[in-house]
Design a protein around this motif. Structure first.
Motif, PDB file in Angstrom:
ATOM      1  N   GLN A 127       5.268  11.255  -2.050  1.00  0.00           N
ATOM      2  CA  GLN A 127       5.343   9.923  -1.457  1.00  0.00           C
ATOM      3  C   GLN A 127       6.320   9.965  -0.288  1.00  0.00           C
ATOM      4  N   PRO A 146       2.228   6.662  -7.508  1.00  0.00           N
ATOM      5  CA  PRO A 146       3.641   6.287  -7.627  1.00  0.00           C
ATOM      6  C   PRO A 146       3.780   4.875  -8.209  1.00  0.00           C
ATOM      7  N   GLN A 179      -1.077   8.882  -0.081  1.00  0.00           N
ATOM      8  CA  GLN A 179      -1.194   8.707  -1.521  1.00  0.00           C
ATOM      9  C   GLN A 179      -2.625   8.394  -1.958  1.00  0.00           C
TER      10      GLN A 179
END
Length: 417
Positions: free
Chosen positions: A11, A78, A148
């Protein structure tokens, strides 16, 4: 949808440097203020009903959140971005949809007729505004953290979480609205009825599912750079249209009076309206999951190191049902500690797979993490996280769980009839 898988990435550490981050943050803040104002008015008039609604639907969100978060076991999203997706649905999409849907319904009444608006207003206005607002949430994730979103499954997860946030907040609003319509003051019975209908019974089929379908289209748009832009946009538009059509069917007056009386008739309506999109998204999730599993498990297979992952574990790691079976097998052989240790080993192996997919050398800590959990299993006398042979106990457990689920569903249907 063809679904290539891009290598896993870290990330970005400096999301705040991106202008899109501050735009999304401002929208979330504005949405939070709007929803807080609505909640404040509800608490002033119906404090007991409002608190009950918030608690019930918050509890409902927990299993949905856990299930959606586990869809992408090998390369989990995440937590911060999952929260952003959920918050967008609950704060931004709802804030836009409440006035937007009302305005569009009024437009339908003016351009068509009041009768058309009364019959089909909710089926046409709601899905049009809401599905666009929710899909913008997945696009917001792409804008602030595009690396992501590296598979269609990522788009499904973010879209489902946006839909879940929207569903929970909308259901609280509907529950308090039901209290107002009942005219009996600050009562919780209308809240419980709304919870059973919109949460317990309709939760599987509604916004979480529609959001997942539209999110799959955004995922396809992002991870297929080899396709033409026109093709990718068309596929994303098709997915959004599918979410919209599923929502229209769900809100439509078709079978409004049911297929007769009783729980069975109501169940038939729920299945007729909800089963097609559910089967479609299950197919897309399975297809995307299998492709992603093949990619990451293939990276682990290249290690050829049984201390990190054995041939049996390679077979298990790529399948959710086999991972669960391996945990049950460990518990049966060596107790609950072994079950937990197998789960931790599987999680560590998944993290190692993501590290191996990166251009840089995988971090040594993930090798050490896998070996640490392997050592725990060896101490417990269960050195390999593999599934055992299916026994009669597993069959009885499956049948029993199914029977309990059907029983609970039947009781819920009976209570609202």
């Amino acid at each position: 949808m063809s679904d290539p898988v891009r290598p896993g990435v870290r990330q970005p550490a400096a999301l705040t440097r991106r202008p899109a981050f501050w735009v999304v943050a401002a929208l979330l803040a504005a949405g939070a203020v709007r929803i807080a104002q609505i909640t404040g008015r509800f608490l002033d008039v119906y404090p007991l009903a409002t608190i009950t609604a918030i608690l019930l639907f918050a509890l409902l969100a927990v299993p949905f959140w856990l299930f959606v978060s586990e869809l992408d076991f090998l390369e989990r999203e995440p937590a911060s971005l999952r929260v952003v997706a959920f918050a967008w649905g609950g704060l931004v999409a709802t804030s836009v949809s409440i006035p937007g849907s009302n305005a569009l319904e009024n437009l339908i009444a003016k351009l068509g007729s009041p009768h058309l608006a009364a019959e089909w207003g909710a089926a046409l206005a709601g899905p049009t505004v809401e599905e666009i607002a929710k899909t913008l949430g997945v696009i917001a994730i792409v804008l602030i953290a595009r690396p992501q979103v590296n598979s269609v499954l990522d788009g499904v997860v973010y879209g489902a979480l946006v839909g879940l946030g929207f569903q929970i907040v909308e259901d609280v609003v509907f529950a308090v609205g039901a209290v107002s319509l009942a005219g009996g003051g600050d009562q919780i019975q209308p809240v419980v009825t709304t919870f059973l209908v919109r949460g317990f019974l309709a939760g599987v089929w509604s916004h979480t599912l529609f959001g997942a379908l539209a999110g799959a289209g955004i995922g396809y748009l992002v991870v297929n750079p080899d396709r033409t832009r026109r093709h990718r946009i068309a596929m994303a538009g098709l997915a959004l249209a599918g979410a919209w059509a599923s929502h229209v069917l769900w809100n439509s007056p078709l079978f409004r009076d049911g297929l007769g009386n009783g729980a069975l008739a109501l169940l038939a309506v729920l299945v007729f309206k909800g089963l097609p999109p559910l089967l479609l998204i299950l197919y897309l999730v399975r297809r995307a999951h299998d492709r992603e599993a093949a990619y990451y498990v293939g990276k682990l297979a290249e290690l050829r190191d049984p201390a990190l992952i054995t041939d049996g574990e390679l077979l298990v790691l790529g399948s959710g049902s086999r991972r669960a079976a391996a945990r049950r097998h460990a518990a049966a052989r060596a107790g609950r500690r072994a079950r937990s240790a197998v789960r931790r080993l599987q999680r560590a192996q998944a993290r190692l797979a993501v590290e191996l997919s990166r251009a840089t050398e995988p971090e040594v800590r993930h090798h050490a993490e896998v070996r640490k959990h392997r050592a725990v299993l060896e101490q417990l006398g269960h050195p390999e996280a593999v599934e055992g042979d299916r026994t009669w106990r597993h069959t009885v457990s499956t049948v029993g769980t199914t029977a309990v689920a059907i029983g609970v569903l039947w009781v819920a249907l009976s209570l609202i009839n």
